[in-house]
Design a protein around this motif. Structure first.
Motif, PDB file in Angstrom:
ATOM      1  N   SER A  25     -18.990   2.690  14.315  1.00 45.17           N
ATOM      2  CA  SER A  25     -17.688   3.017  14.787  1.00 45.17           C
ATOM      3  C   SER A  25     -17.553   3.991  15.041  1.00 45.17           C
ATOM      4  N   ALA A  26     -16.997   4.950  16.166  1.00 41.49           N
ATOM      5  CA  ALA A  26     -16.430   6.279  15.643  1.00 41.49           C
ATOM      6  C   ALA A  26     -15.056   5.507  14.889  1.00 41.49           C
ATOM      7  N   PHE A  27     -14.248   5.297  15.441  1.00 41.78           N
ATOM      8  CA  PHE A  27     -13.023   4.882  14.253  1.00 41.78           C
ATOM      9  C   PHE A  27     -13.623   4.482  13.106  1.00 41.78           C
ATOM     10  N   ILE A  28     -14.671   4.129  12.700  1.00 42.43           N
ATOM     11  CA  ILE A  28     -15.170   4.098  11.599  1.00 42.43           C
ATOM     12  C   ILE A  28     -15.812   4.879  10.704  1.00 42.43           C
ATOM     13  N   SER A  29     -16.548   5.479  11.644  1.00 40.38           N
ATOM     14  CA  SER A  29     -17.367   6.614  10.915  1.00 40.38           C
ATOM     15  C   SER A  29     -16.118   8.552  10.480  1.00 40.38           C
ATOM     16  N   GLY A  30     -15.557   8.171  10.955  1.00 38.82           N
ATOM     17  CA  GLY A  30     -14.613   9.017  11.672  1.00 38.82           C
ATOM     18  C   GLY A  30     -13.122   8.451  10.598  1.00 38.82           C
ATOM     19  N   GLY A  31     -12.566   7.524  10.561  1.00 47.04           N
ATOM     20  CA  GLY A  31     -11.818   7.659   9.585  1.00 47.04           C
ATOM     21  C   GLY A  31     -11.865   6.726   8.432  1.00 47.04           C
ATOM     22  N   ALA A  75     -20.907  12.831  14.922  1.00 48.27           N
ATOM     23  CA  ALA A  75     -21.776  12.480  16.585  1.00 48.27           C
ATOM     24  C   ALA A  75     -22.088  11.586  17.301  1.00 48.27           C
ATOM     25  N   LYS A  76     -23.138  11.008  16.389  1.00 50.68           N
ATOM     26  CA  LYS A  76     -23.816   9.621  15.865  1.00 50.68           C
ATOM     27  C   LYS A  76     -23.290   8.982  15.114  1.00 50.68           C
ATOM     28  N   ASN A  77     -22.102   9.107  14.753  1.00 51.61           N
ATOM     29  CA  ASN A  77     -20.765   8.009  14.470  1.00 51.61           C
ATOM     30  C   ASN A  77     -22.342   7.120  13.417  1.00 51.61           C
TER      31      ASN A  77
END
Length: 122
Positions: A25-31, A75-77
Motif C-alpha cells: 500500500s501507499a502507506f507502507i511503501s512511503g512510511g 508511484a506503484k507502491n
C-alpha cells in the motif's frame, strides 16, 4: 488483511537473471523501510537487501552484493529485487518485509509477505 504480496519467482538456470516484486500500500511503501529476506529449506531466514523510504539508500548482504539490486517505485507502491548471475545457492523462498524503523540495518521487521519461490538450477 494481506499487505505485502510477492510475485515473479520461478525456475532459472545458473547465471541467469530474475526480477521479483512486492506490491504493497501507499502507506507502507512511503512510511516503512522495505527489505527482502530469503529462507532455504533447513536453513534460517537471512537478510538479503533493504531500501529506505525514499528509495535513495540501499543495503545488501555480502552474499548478494554486486549481483542483486533492490529498488522501489513509490508511484506503484512496489519494491523490486533484480537478481543477476544467479547461483544454485540462491535457491530459496524470498520474502518481502516492512520495518517502521528508519535504519536500513535494523533487524526487527514488522510486516511480512508470504514469499515467492526462486529456484536456480545448475
Amino acid at each position: 488483511q494481506v499487505q505485502l504480496v510477492e510475485s515473479g519467482g520461478g525456475l532459472v538456470q545458473a547465471g541467469g537473471s530474475l526480477r521479483i516484486s512486492c506490491a504493497t500500500s501507499a502507506f507502507i511503501s512511503g512510511g516503512y523501510t522495505m527489505g527482502w529476506f530469503r529462507q532455504a529449506p533447513g536453513k534460517e531466514r537471512e537478510f538479503v537487501a533493504s531500501i529506505s523510504r525514499s528509495g535513495g539508500s540501499m543495503h545488501y548482504a555480502d552474499s548478494v552484493q554486486g549481483r542483486f539490486y533492490i529498488s522501489k517505485d513509490n508511484a506503484k507502491n512496489t519494491v523490486y529485487l533484480q537478481m543477476n548471475k544467479l547461483k544454485p545457492e540462491d535457491t530459496a523462498l524470498y520474502l518481502c518485509a516492512a520495518n517502521r524503523a528508519i535504519s536500513l540495518y535494523d533487524p526487527d521487521y514488522d510486516l511480512w509477505g508470504q514469499g515467492t519461490q526462486v529456484t536456480v538450477s545448475s
